[in-house]
Design an enzyme around this catalytic site. Sequence first.
Site, PDB file in Angstrom:
ATOM      1  N   CYS A  57     -20.797  -0.786 -33.470  1.00 53.70           N
ATOM      2  CA  CYS A  57     -21.793  -0.233 -32.551  1.00 53.70           C
ATOM      3  C   CYS A  57     -23.119  -0.964 -32.654  1.00 53.70           C
ATOM      4  O   CYS A  57     -23.725  -1.334 -31.648  1.00 53.70           O
ATOM      5  CB  CYS A  57     -22.000   1.255 -32.819  1.00 53.70           C
ATOM      6  SG  CYS A  57     -23.220   2.019 -31.728  1.00 53.70           S
ATOM      7  N   CYS A  62     -22.081  -0.967 -28.789  1.00 49.71           N
ATOM      8  CA  CYS A  62     -22.837  -0.146 -27.844  1.00 49.71           C
ATOM      9  C   CYS A  62     -24.333  -0.409 -27.851  1.00 49.71           C
ATOM     10  O   CYS A  62     -24.971  -0.356 -26.793  1.00 49.71           O
ATOM     11  CB  CYS A  62     -22.552   1.340 -28.094  1.00 49.71           C
ATOM     12  SG  CYS A  62     -22.574   1.839 -29.816  1.00 49.71           S
ATOM     13  N   LYS A  65     -25.080  -3.961 -26.294  1.00 51.65           N
ATOM     14  CA  LYS A  65     -24.621  -3.881 -24.900  1.00 51.65           C
ATOM     15  C   LYS A  65     -25.591  -3.049 -24.063  1.00 51.65           C
ATOM     16  O   LYS A  65     -25.904  -3.413 -22.918  1.00 51.65           O
ATOM     17  CB  LYS A  65     -23.222  -3.273 -24.861  1.00 51.65           C
ATOM     18  CG  LYS A  65     -22.608  -3.211 -23.467  1.00 51.65           C
ATOM     19  CD  LYS A  65     -21.137  -2.818 -23.555  1.00 51.65           C
ATOM     20  CE  LYS A  65     -20.940  -1.545 -24.331  1.00 51.65           C
ATOM     21  NZ  LYS A  65     -19.528  -1.171 -24.482  1.00 51.65           N
ATOM     22  N   TYR A 192     -14.149   1.378 -20.051  1.00 54.51           N
ATOM     23  CA  TYR A 192     -15.610   1.471 -20.089  1.00 54.51           C
ATOM     24  C   TYR A 192     -16.260   0.151 -20.489  1.00 54.51           C
ATOM     25  O   TYR A 192     -17.317  -0.212 -19.958  1.00 54.51           O
ATOM     26  CB  TYR A 192     -16.053   2.624 -20.995  1.00 54.51           C
ATOM     27  CG  TYR A 192     -15.916   2.375 -22.483  1.00 54.51           C
ATOM     28  CD1 TYR A 192     -16.983   1.893 -23.222  1.00 54.51           C
ATOM     29  CD2 TYR A 192     -14.717   2.632 -23.142  1.00 54.51           C
ATOM     30  CE1 TYR A 192     -16.876   1.672 -24.584  1.00 54.51           C
ATOM     31  CE2 TYR A 192     -14.590   2.409 -24.494  1.00 54.51           C
ATOM     32  CZ  TYR A 192     -15.668   1.926 -25.221  1.00 54.51           C
ATOM     33  OH  TYR A 192     -15.543   1.702 -26.560  1.00 54.51           O
ATOM     34  N   GLU A 196     -18.815  -1.755 -17.933  1.00 53.83           N
ATOM     35  CA  GLU A 196     -20.201  -1.968 -18.347  1.00 53.83           C
ATOM     36  C   GLU A 196     -20.588  -3.436 -18.238  1.00 53.83           C
ATOM     37  O   GLU A 196     -21.662  -3.774 -17.712  1.00 53.83           O
ATOM     38  CB  GLU A 196     -20.404  -1.439 -19.766  1.00 53.83           C
ATOM     39  CG  GLU A 196     -20.389   0.084 -19.818  1.00 53.83           C
ATOM     40  CD  GLU A 196     -20.396   0.657 -21.216  1.00 53.83           C
ATOM     41  OE1 GLU A 196     -20.701   1.854 -21.358  1.00 53.83           O
ATOM     42  OE2 GLU A 196     -20.101  -0.079 -22.179  1.00 53.83           O
ATOM     43  N   HIS A 451     -38.471  20.578 -10.534  1.00 61.46           N
ATOM     44  CA  HIS A 451     -38.609  19.823  -9.279  1.00 61.46           C
ATOM     45  C   HIS A 451     -39.865  18.959  -9.289  1.00 61.46           C
ATOM     46  O   HIS A 451     -40.892  19.384  -9.817  1.00 61.46           O
ATOM     47  CB  HIS A 451     -38.682  20.819  -8.111  1.00 61.46           C
ATOM     48  CG  HIS A 451     -38.808  20.176  -6.777  1.00 61.46           C
ATOM     49  ND1 HIS A 451     -37.736  19.589  -6.140  1.00 61.46           N
ATOM     50  CD2 HIS A 451     -39.889  20.006  -5.965  1.00 61.46           C
ATOM     51  CE1 HIS A 451     -38.148  19.108  -4.980  1.00 61.46           C
ATOM     52  NE2 HIS A 451     -39.448  19.344  -4.857  1.00 61.46           N
ATOM     53  N   GLU A 456     -32.348  18.711 -11.455  1.00 57.14           N
ATOM     54  CA  GLU A 456     -32.382  20.033 -10.833  1.00 57.14           C
ATOM     55  C   GLU A 456     -31.104  20.328 -10.054  1.00 57.14           C
ATOM     56  O   GLU A 456     -30.772  21.486  -9.794  1.00 57.14           O
ATOM     57  CB  GLU A 456     -33.600  20.179  -9.920  1.00 57.14           C
ATOM     58  CG  GLU A 456     -33.583  19.353  -8.653  1.00 57.14           C
ATOM     59  CD  GLU A 456     -34.815  19.557  -7.796  1.00 57.14           C
ATOM     60  OE1 GLU A 456     -35.178  20.726  -7.551  1.00 57.14           O
ATOM     61  OE2 GLU A 456     -35.425  18.559  -7.377  1.00 57.14           O
TER      62      GLU A 456
END
Length: 462
Positions: A57, A62, A65, A192, A196, A451, A456
């Site tokens: 990782c 990850c 990346k 994935y 990516e 908001h 939301e």
Amino acid sequence: MPETETSPAPSTGENREYDYDLFVIGAGSGGVRASRVAAAHGAKVAVAEEYRIGGTCVIRGCVPKKLLVYGSHFAEELQDAAHYGWTVSAMSFDWAVLRDTVLKDVDRLNAAYTSTLESHDVERFLERATITGPHGVKLASGREISAKVILVATGAWPAVPEFEGSEHCITSNEVFHLEKMPKRVVIAGAGYIAMEFAGIFNALGAHVTVVNRSDVILRGYDEAMRDRLLQITMARGIEYKFHCPFNKVTKLEDGSLEVNLEGQDPLKADIVLVATGRKPNTAGLGLENAGITLGEKGEIPVDEHNRTSCDSIYAVGDVTNRVQLTPVAIREGQAFADTVFGGMPSTVDYGCIPSAVFSQPPLAGVGLTEGQARNKYGNIRVYSSDFRPMKNVFAGRQERGLYKLITDAATGKILGLHMIGPEAPEILQAAAIAVKAGLTKADFDATVALHPSMAEELVLMR
């Protein structure tokens, strides 16, 4: 702490029977956490790592990346800047600058992980270690070491299918070290990692072709999210070739590659990135010397307390092939150390684990997909919001976000939450707590919207 069947106490002082209470093979996320926590519980700990402290990782996965994802986002941000009144001229991109900045951060993290081990008096051996028996390991230098408990945390490794010319391809391990930015990228796989990197190279200006043996991208994710990502990435210029096994990759005189696919005209590429999955990194570890038989995919079978069939040997993280996610490996390492050395038997709950794909746009999900929920519960109700994020509206982009809530029709309990759109992973992390806690659609409805925000939409779905 009294010794129990699942919690062998660390030995201390001159009566120590072994060189170490715990010897960890692999200093990735799971191994470092287990080492640190076991040492904090009073164990004498050593760890062996044949490459760099930090694991996949941090070093080649990850984290670097995600930094490439951040870097590639500027292509879109700079294009959109004009709508916000900014004039940006003479734009150019230097791959070497981004690459070297990312690698510099990898060095920083490597030092940070090393410092963590040092501060907890964990001894480090920067060489390969193999298992010689239930309590023995051997270092590449030839030194043999004994340990009361051995933990295997060697992670996983890119799986490369066998085809002619596969040696000319690269994996996610090498992509961070490319000398120059490729103009034509062929990516094998549609999971994935593939999606990516497809987004990264596409945003940076390369022509990207994703080649897959089936016609499904991101298998295991919600179908609506996958379909939306496919539509958006195709509109962005990513080309897909489905049901296309690789026949051969040939290196040409100019250094470029020719890719021959089943039933297709040859493709020209500067790099071919193989991203067809990761396999447990167990080859040559010597597990058979402790009577441990690997699973069908080369994984180490373990029980709920991470113990193998050999009572003194445990395993955590991707090498067990349970859930290949860094936070899961960390939790498993923590649970192992607390159980075995802390007198606090712990297990990991694998339910409702959130996950994300840092594609462009990103998608994220937690809980059951719509298909899984129908199969398990039968009577479900699905709420969704299909909207154009304000940022896209202002920039003149047509891309739409999609959020989906899947509930048990009888109780309103949220069974799954899935979303695709800007910042989806950041939004999902907080929402995943609600799903994990077993909240209902009514609980979401009772929450006042924040908001204006994309988040939301979570409390406005109908």
